[in-house]
Design a protein around this motif. Structure first.
Motif, PDB file in Angstrom:
ATOM      1  N   HIS A 102      -6.739  -8.381   5.349  1.00  0.00           N
ATOM      2  CA  HIS A 102      -6.379  -8.147   3.953  1.00  0.00           C
ATOM      3  C   HIS A 102      -4.880  -8.368   3.805  1.00  0.00           C
ATOM      4  N   LEU A 103      -4.492  -8.877   2.656  1.00  0.00           N
ATOM      5  CA  LEU A 103      -3.076  -9.103   2.367  1.00  0.00           C
ATOM      6  C   LEU A 103      -2.540  -7.951   1.533  1.00  0.00           C
ATOM      7  N   THR A 108     -11.045 -15.037   7.444  1.00  0.00           N
ATOM      8  CA  THR A 108     -11.088 -14.732   6.023  1.00  0.00           C
ATOM      9  C   THR A 108      -9.897 -13.854   5.674  1.00  0.00           C
ATOM     10  N   PHE A 109      -9.117 -14.316   4.698  1.00  0.00           N
ATOM     11  CA  PHE A 109      -8.009 -13.543   4.134  1.00  0.00           C
ATOM     12  C   PHE A 109      -8.474 -13.009   2.789  1.00  0.00           C
ATOM     13  N   ILE A 110      -8.267 -11.726   2.542  1.00  0.00           N
ATOM     14  CA  ILE A 110      -8.629 -11.129   1.263  1.00  0.00           C
ATOM     15  C   ILE A 110      -7.341 -10.659   0.593  1.00  0.00           C
ATOM     16  N   ALA A 111      -7.030 -11.273  -0.552  1.00  0.00           N
ATOM     17  CA  ALA A 111      -5.823 -10.931  -1.306  1.00  0.00           C
ATOM     18  C   ALA A 111      -5.976  -9.550  -1.933  1.00  0.00           C
ATOM     19  N   GLY A 134      -8.598  -9.125  -4.435  1.00  0.00           N
ATOM     20  CA  GLY A 134      -9.964  -9.325  -3.985  1.00  0.00           C
ATOM     21  C   GLY A 134     -10.365 -10.770  -3.753  1.00  0.00           C
ATOM     22  N   THR A 135      -9.499 -11.720  -4.098  1.00  0.00           N
ATOM     23  CA  THR A 135      -9.790 -13.127  -3.877  1.00  0.00           C
ATOM     24  C   THR A 135      -9.860 -13.414  -2.385  1.00  0.00           C
ATOM     25  N   GLU A 136     -10.918 -14.102  -1.964  1.00  0.00           N
ATOM     26  CA  GLU A 136     -11.095 -14.426  -0.550  1.00  0.00           C
ATOM     27  C   GLU A 136     -10.783 -15.890  -0.285  1.00  0.00           C
TER      28      GLU A 136
END
Length: 107
Positions: free
Chosen positions: A101-102, A5-8, A11-13
């Motif tokens: 997280h990005l 899971t990448f979280i921008a 907050g967009t996953e």
């Protein structure tokens, strides 16, 4: 296949399954994750695949090599204690469920 899971920064996953053995960067670019530029193609020389590993996962990764630490000192968003270059994190079954997280920008 590890679930990632990448979280921008907003907050967009984005979540997906990735094959074992590939780098987190290769998985992200292959899946089209926005925010992973990977300008150097995975040679740990540009810092445009900077991610912040969720603290719950940070201790499960091997420590960064000196070259990675050096590149992390040059990222657009200052690196924190759990920052990594996605090109240097190789996926294994032990990383199934990994959350990263990005940063708000890569350049």
């Amino acid at each position: 296949m590890p679930d990632i899971t990448f979280i921008a920064a907003d907050g967009t996953e984005t979540g997906f399954e990735a094959p074992d053995g590939v780098s987190l960067m290769a998985a992200a670019t292959g899946f089209g994750v926005a925010g992973i530029l990977a300008d150097c193609g995975g040679s740990a020389s540009c810092g445009t695949c900077h991610v912040i590993v969720d603290p719950a996962w940070a201790d499960r990764l091997p420590a960064p090599e000196p070259v990675e630490r050096m590149v992390l000192e040059t990222t657009a968003v200052p690196a924190g204690p759990t920052s990594r270059l996605a090109c240097q994190v190789h996926l294994t079954p032990a990383l199934q469920g990994l959350v990263v997280h990005l940063p708000e920008r890569q350049v």
